[in-house]
Motif scaffolding. Structure first.
Motif, PDB file in Angstrom:
ATOM      1  N   PHE A  22      24.891  30.323  44.508  1.00  0.00           N
ATOM      2  CA  PHE A  22      26.182  30.439  45.184  1.00  0.00           C
ATOM      3  C   PHE A  22      26.078  31.305  46.439  1.00  0.00           C
ATOM      4  N   LYS A  23      25.261  32.340  46.376  1.00  0.00           N
ATOM      5  CA  LYS A  23      25.066  33.205  47.544  1.00  0.00           C
ATOM      6  C   LYS A  23      24.398  32.417  48.677  1.00  0.00           C
ATOM      7  N   THR A  24      23.425  31.591  48.350  1.00  0.00           N
ATOM      8  CA  THR A  24      22.772  30.736  49.346  1.00  0.00           C
ATOM      9  C   THR A  24      23.790  29.819  50.001  1.00  0.00           C
ATOM     10  N   MET A  25      24.655  29.232  49.202  1.00  0.00           N
ATOM     11  CA  MET A  25      25.684  28.344  49.737  1.00  0.00           C
ATOM     12  C   MET A  25      26.666  29.121  50.616  1.00  0.00           C
ATOM     13  N   ALA A  26      27.031  30.327  50.205  1.00  0.00           N
ATOM     14  CA  ALA A  26      27.958  31.147  50.989  1.00  0.00           C
ATOM     15  C   ALA A  26      27.367  31.489  52.354  1.00  0.00           C
ATOM     16  N   GLU A  27      26.070  31.730  52.405  1.00  0.00           N
ATOM     17  CA  GLU A  27      25.408  32.045  53.670  1.00  0.00           C
ATOM     18  C   GLU A  27      25.486  30.886  54.659  1.00  0.00           C
ATOM     19  N   MET A  28      25.571  29.667  54.143  1.00  0.00           N
ATOM     20  CA  MET A  28      25.629  28.475  54.994  1.00  0.00           C
ATOM     21  C   MET A  28      26.898  28.425  55.833  1.00  0.00           C
ATOM     22  N   VAL A  29      27.951  29.060  55.367  1.00  0.00           N
ATOM     23  CA  VAL A  29      29.241  29.007  56.077  1.00  0.00           C
ATOM     24  C   VAL A  29      29.704  30.394  56.507  1.00  0.00           C
ATOM     25  N   LYS A  30      28.790  31.359  56.472  1.00  0.00           N
ATOM     26  CA  LYS A  30      29.116  32.738  56.848  1.00  0.00           C
ATOM     27  C   LYS A  30      29.673  32.773  58.266  1.00  0.00           C
ATOM     28  N   GLY A  31      30.712  33.567  58.448  1.00  0.00           N
ATOM     29  CA  GLY A  31      31.352  33.676  59.750  1.00  0.00           C
ATOM     30  C   GLY A  31      32.534  32.739  59.915  1.00  0.00           C
ATOM     31  N   ARG A  32      32.550  31.657  59.153  1.00  0.00           N
ATOM     32  CA  ARG A  32      33.677  30.725  59.210  1.00  0.00           C
ATOM     33  C   ARG A  32      34.565  30.855  57.988  1.00  0.00           C
ATOM     34  N   TYR A  33      33.983  31.224  56.874  1.00  0.00           N
ATOM     35  CA  TYR A  33      34.724  31.393  55.633  1.00  0.00           C
ATOM     36  C   TYR A  33      34.294  32.701  54.995  1.00  0.00           C
ATOM     37  N   THR A  34      35.201  33.308  54.259  1.00  0.00           N
ATOM     38  CA  THR A  34      34.868  34.508  53.495  1.00  0.00           C
ATOM     39  C   THR A  34      34.652  34.083  52.054  1.00  0.00           C
ATOM     40  N   ILE A  35      33.424  34.240  51.600  1.00  0.00           N
ATOM     41  CA  ILE A  35      33.069  33.914  50.220  1.00  0.00           C
ATOM     42  C   ILE A  35      32.360  35.124  49.624  1.00  0.00           C
ATOM     43  N   ARG A  36      32.853  35.574  48.473  1.00  0.00           N
ATOM     44  CA  ARG A  36      32.232  36.685  47.758  1.00  0.00           C
ATOM     45  C   ARG A  36      31.672  36.172  46.440  1.00  0.00           C
ATOM     46  N   VAL A  37      30.435  36.536  46.146  1.00  0.00           N
ATOM     47  CA  VAL A  37      29.813  36.176  44.879  1.00  0.00           C
ATOM     48  C   VAL A  37      29.689  37.459  44.065  1.00  0.00           C
ATOM     49  N   MET A  38      30.126  37.419  42.810  1.00  0.00           N
ATOM     50  CA  MET A  38      30.147  38.612  41.961  1.00  0.00           C
ATOM     51  C   MET A  38      29.570  38.291  40.592  1.00  0.00           C
ATOM     52  N   THR A  39      28.955  39.299  39.977  1.00  0.00           N
ATOM     53  CA  THR A  39      28.503  39.189  38.591  1.00  0.00           C
ATOM     54  C   THR A  39      29.099  40.342  37.799  1.00  0.00           C
ATOM     55  N   ASP A  40      29.118  40.182  36.490  1.00  0.00           N
ATOM     56  CA  ASP A  40      29.743  41.184  35.634  1.00  0.00           C
ATOM     57  C   ASP A  40      28.978  42.504  35.642  1.00  0.00           C
ATOM     58  N   VAL A  41      29.717  43.589  35.538  1.00  0.00           N
ATOM     59  CA  VAL A  41      29.167  44.917  35.310  1.00  0.00           C
ATOM     60  C   VAL A  41      29.701  45.399  33.962  1.00  0.00           C
ATOM     61  N   ILE A  42      31.014  45.292  33.805  1.00  0.00           N
ATOM     62  CA  ILE A  42      31.676  45.582  32.539  1.00  0.00           C
ATOM     63  C   ILE A  42      32.584  44.395  32.263  1.00  0.00           C
ATOM     64  N   GLY A  43      32.479  43.838  31.117  1.00  0.00           N
ATOM     65  CA  GLY A  43      33.270  42.674  30.761  1.00  0.00           C
ATOM     66  C   GLY A  43      32.393  41.673  30.036  1.00  0.00           C
ATOM     67  N   PRO A  44      32.861  40.445  29.915  1.00  0.00           N
ATOM     68  CA  PRO A  44      32.068  39.427  29.223  1.00  0.00           C
ATOM     69  C   PRO A  44      30.699  39.245  29.904  1.00  0.00           C
ATOM     70  N   PHE A  45      29.657  39.195  29.090  1.00  0.00           N
ATOM     71  CA  PHE A  45      28.310  39.014  29.616  1.00  0.00           C
ATOM     72  C   PHE A  45      28.158  37.671  30.324  1.00  0.00           C
ATOM     73  N   ASN A  46      27.238  37.634  31.278  1.00  0.00           N
ATOM     74  CA  ASN A  46      26.840  36.404  31.970  1.00  0.00           C
ATOM     75  C   ASN A  46      27.976  35.764  32.767  1.00  0.00           C
ATOM     76  N   THR A  47      28.879  36.581  33.295  1.00  0.00           N
ATOM     77  CA  THR A  47      29.984  36.075  34.107  1.00  0.00           C
ATOM     78  C   THR A  47      29.569  36.059  35.573  1.00  0.00           C
ATOM     79  N   VAL A  48      29.773  34.915  36.210  1.00  0.00           N
ATOM     80  CA  VAL A  48      29.546  34.775  37.655  1.00  0.00           C
ATOM     81  C   VAL A  48      30.860  34.310  38.251  1.00  0.00           C
ATOM     82  N   MET A  49      31.318  35.042  39.264  1.00  0.00           N
ATOM     83  CA  MET A  49      32.567  34.681  39.942  1.00  0.00           C
ATOM     84  C   MET A  49      32.304  34.541  41.419  1.00  0.00           C
TER      85      MET A  49
END
Length: 95
Positions: A22-49
């Motif tokens: 997802f981060k690779t895909m976000a880099e493709m449109v950087k500057g035109r769209y704001t996309i944030r990729v996040m993973t869990d720190v506290i919460g359900p394991f293996n969460t990618v948002m």
């Protein structure tokens, strides 16, 4: 302004790989769209948002169509559907 939030529960051992795709895909449109990729720190394991910001939902649809039409984006996301167990999409309006 809208935020489209995609939340995926990755299979064990797949969260980092999925976040990288997802981060690779976000880099493709950087500057035109704001996309944030996040993973869990506290919460359900293996969460990618990932959050995508846009002025309208039509803009989000345009972004999806653009990325689906790009060979490099399809390659970056190749096999991602095998990396997660479940997911959801939410749409929020910024106030």
């Amino acid at each position: 302004m809208y935020v489209v939030r995609e939340t995926l529960m990755a299979k064990p051992g797949m969260a980092s790989k999925m976040a990288k795709a997802f981060k690779t895909m976000a880099e493709m449109v950087k500057g035109r769209y704001t996309i944030r990729v996040m993973t869990d720190v506290i919460g359900p394991f293996n969460t990618v948002m990932f959050d995508t910001e846009g002025e309208s939902l039509d803009e989000f649809k345009k972004l999806e169509e653009e990325l689906m039409g790009r060979e490099d984006a399809r390659e970056a996301m190749k096999g991602y559907t095998d990396m997660y167990l479940t997911g959801k999409r939410e749409v929020f309006r910024l106030v």
